[in-house]
Design a protein around this motif. Structure first.
Motif, PDB file in Angstrom:
ATOM      1  N   GLU A 222      -5.684   0.664  -8.380  1.00  0.00           N
ATOM      2  CA  GLU A 222      -6.875   1.033  -7.290  1.00  0.00           C
ATOM      3  C   GLU A 222      -6.188   2.116  -6.592  1.00  0.00           C
ATOM      4  O   GLU A 222      -5.154   2.026  -5.870  1.00  0.00           O
ATOM      5  CB  GLU A 222      -7.306  -0.208  -6.452  1.00  0.00           C
ATOM      6  CG  GLU A 222      -8.493  -0.001  -5.678  1.00  0.00           C
ATOM      7  CD  GLU A 222      -8.710  -1.172  -4.849  1.00  0.00           C
ATOM      8  OE1 GLU A 222      -9.533  -1.165  -4.006  1.00  0.00           O
ATOM      9  OE2 GLU A 222      -8.446  -2.434  -5.171  1.00  0.00           O
ATOM     10  N   SER A 223      -7.021   3.102  -6.649  1.00  0.00           N
ATOM     11  CA  SER A 223      -6.548   4.195  -5.846  1.00  0.00           C
ATOM     12  C   SER A 223      -7.737   5.187  -5.110  1.00  0.00           C
ATOM     13  O   SER A 223      -8.785   5.077  -5.731  1.00  0.00           O
ATOM     14  CB  SER A 223      -5.751   5.246  -6.549  1.00  0.00           C
ATOM     15  OG  SER A 223      -6.380   5.591  -7.749  1.00  0.00           O
TER      16      SER A 223
ATOM     17  N   TYR B   2       0.860  -1.258  -0.015  1.00  0.00           N
ATOM     18  CA  TYR B   2       0.243  -0.051   0.074  1.00  0.00           C
ATOM     19  C   TYR B   2       0.845   1.213  -0.067  1.00  0.00           C
ATOM     20  O   TYR B   2       2.016   1.393   0.661  1.00  0.00           O
ATOM     21  CB  TYR B   2      -0.935   0.080   1.256  1.00  0.00           C
ATOM     22  CG  TYR B   2      -1.862  -1.082   1.341  1.00  0.00           C
ATOM     23  CD1 TYR B   2      -2.976  -0.981   0.569  1.00  0.00           C
ATOM     24  CD2 TYR B   2      -1.636  -2.375   1.886  1.00  0.00           C
ATOM     25  CE1 TYR B   2      -3.853  -2.318   0.503  1.00  0.00           C
ATOM     26  CE2 TYR B   2      -2.389  -3.455   2.009  1.00  0.00           C
ATOM     27  CZ  TYR B   2      -3.608  -3.503   1.218  1.00  0.00           C
ATOM     28  OH  TYR B   2      -4.611  -4.495   1.533  1.00  0.00           O
TER      29      TYR B   2
ATOM     30  N   LYS C  30      -3.393  -0.763  -3.482  1.00  0.00           N
ATOM     31  CA  LYS C  30      -4.032   0.542  -3.356  1.00  0.00           C
ATOM     32  C   LYS C  30      -3.281   1.721  -2.987  1.00  0.00           C
ATOM     33  O   LYS C  30      -1.984   1.608  -2.540  1.00  0.00           O
ATOM     34  CB  LYS C  30      -5.041   0.191  -2.256  1.00  0.00           C
ATOM     35  CG  LYS C  30      -6.147   1.388  -2.412  1.00  0.00           C
ATOM     36  CD  LYS C  30      -7.416   1.132  -1.626  1.00  0.00           C
ATOM     37  CE  LYS C  30      -8.568   1.953  -1.598  1.00  0.00           C
ATOM     38  NZ  LYS C  30      -9.658   1.614  -0.729  1.00  0.00           N
TER      39      LYS C  30
ATOM     40  N   SER D 206     -13.085   3.031  -4.046  1.00  0.00           N
ATOM     41  CA  SER D 206     -12.030   3.184  -4.911  1.00  0.00           C
ATOM     42  C   SER D 206     -12.241   3.783  -5.897  1.00  0.00           C
ATOM     43  O   SER D 206     -13.376   4.102  -6.345  1.00  0.00           O
ATOM     44  CB  SER D 206     -11.783   1.456  -5.262  1.00  0.00           C
ATOM     45  OG  SER D 206     -10.574   1.396  -5.959  1.00  0.00           O
TER      46      SER D 206
END
Length: 329
Positions: free
Chosen positions: A172-173, A77, A117, A231
């Protein structure tokens, strides 16, 4: 492993402390040993010196691609907090390189290393502009390139474009857009300069309005979003919209010093901007005010926090009470 860029700044240092307190393995990047001392001082401020030793420090720079290779090893992450903040027009190229190119590098590494993420700390400066019939700026407000924006705002908006690009490539962010962040330990930069200026006898105030938020709220919401199912979205983070005068009064009350008594009218602010420009161009002094920032000091902008409150159970710290709290540290 959690990677924090900008771990030697206000948000990054508080975020690193929060993550370690909650049992996370944290790696943070730094550019020089002097910058690490700022974070160490913050841990000491909270009497958490022992936790500082748990940080895995890696010397790297977000605009130096080779140095990031080791930083991203075994990372799951990423919190991207690193950014250049400047309102000197001469720093336009540096702002674009650090905030846009640097973010592009982070995105590329996240994709290449299959990071689960990414959380990007943007700014309300990157949000859109109000149309004639609108009164409150939200995440859906449309950016108008025809309107004046500071170089900093443009660079953060460009950085967000890199995040959206990463999302299209499968990353994914989440993006958070904090207002003016209030917090202790970094009195030489950002909002910390306000406290220092007030303590030194600031005489002027403006009647502009903008959104403010306490740094613990920024950190806790960022972590909650990273652990949530939310997301590929952005969230405005402000506790309340208040005038600059109200903020300065709260700081003076907490420091027990004289309140600013002279109103800096739009005319006076624009004159100051021109004097600042003259001194910079004639004597080579560093600019402290650009046109967009000058206008922002007296403009009245209200920001909505409804989206984040609907997405997560959120109880914001009262800005006035928080100012009193950190003034005692």
């Amino acid at each position: 492993m959690v990677l924090v860029t900008g771990g030697t700044g206000l948000v990054g240092a508080h975020l690193t402390l929060h993550l370690i307190e909650n049992g996370e393995n944290v790696r943070a990047i730094y550019r020089n040993l002097e910058s690490i001392q700022k974070t160490k001082n913050l841990f000491s401020l909270y009497q958490k010196e022992a936790l500082f030793e748990k940080i895995d420090w890696i010397q790297a720079d977000i605009i130096d691609v080779p140095s990031l290779e080791l930083a991203f090893e075994s990372v799951d992450y990423v919190y991207h907090c690193a950014a250049l903040i400047s309102f000197d027009p001469k720093d336009e190229d540096a702002l674009r390189k650090t905030n846009i190119e640097g973010t592009a590098n982070i995105v590329n590494f996240c994709i290449a290393k299959a990071v689960k993420k990414l959380c990007f700390v943007s700014s309300i400066a990157a949000l859109g502009d109000l149309k004639e019939n609108e009164k409150i700026i939200t995440e859906e407000s449309e950016w108008n390139p025809e309107k004046p924006h500071s170089d900093y705002a443009i660079s953060k908006y460009g950085a967000e474009m890199e995040i959206w690009r990463g999302q299209q490539e499968g990353l994914e962010s989440v993006i958070i857009n904090p207002g003016v962040i209030i917090g202790p330990g970094f009195w030489e930069q950002g909002s910390g300069k306000l406290f220092k200026s007030v303590a030194n006898g600031l005489s002027f105030y403006t009647k502009g309005i903008t959104g403010f938020i306490a740094v613990p709220d920024v950190v806790q919401i960022a972590v909650k979003l990273m652990k949530s199912k939310h997301s590929n979205d952005r969230f405005t983070l402000i506790a309340e919209n208040i005038t600059f005068r109200e903020l300065l009064d709260a700081i003076t009350d907490s420091l027990n010093v004289k309140k600013p008594s002279l109103h800096a009218s739009p005319l006076l602010v624009n004159v100051t901007y021109r004097i600042d420009w003259f001194l910079s161009n004639v004597f080579g002094l560093k600019r402290r005010l650009d046109l967009a920032t000058a206008k922002a000091s007296y403009s009245k902008k209200w920001y909505s926090n409804e989206k984040i409150k609907n997405a997560l159970p959120t109880q914001f710290l009262d800005i006035h009470q928080y100012i009193k709290q950190i003034s005692r540290l």
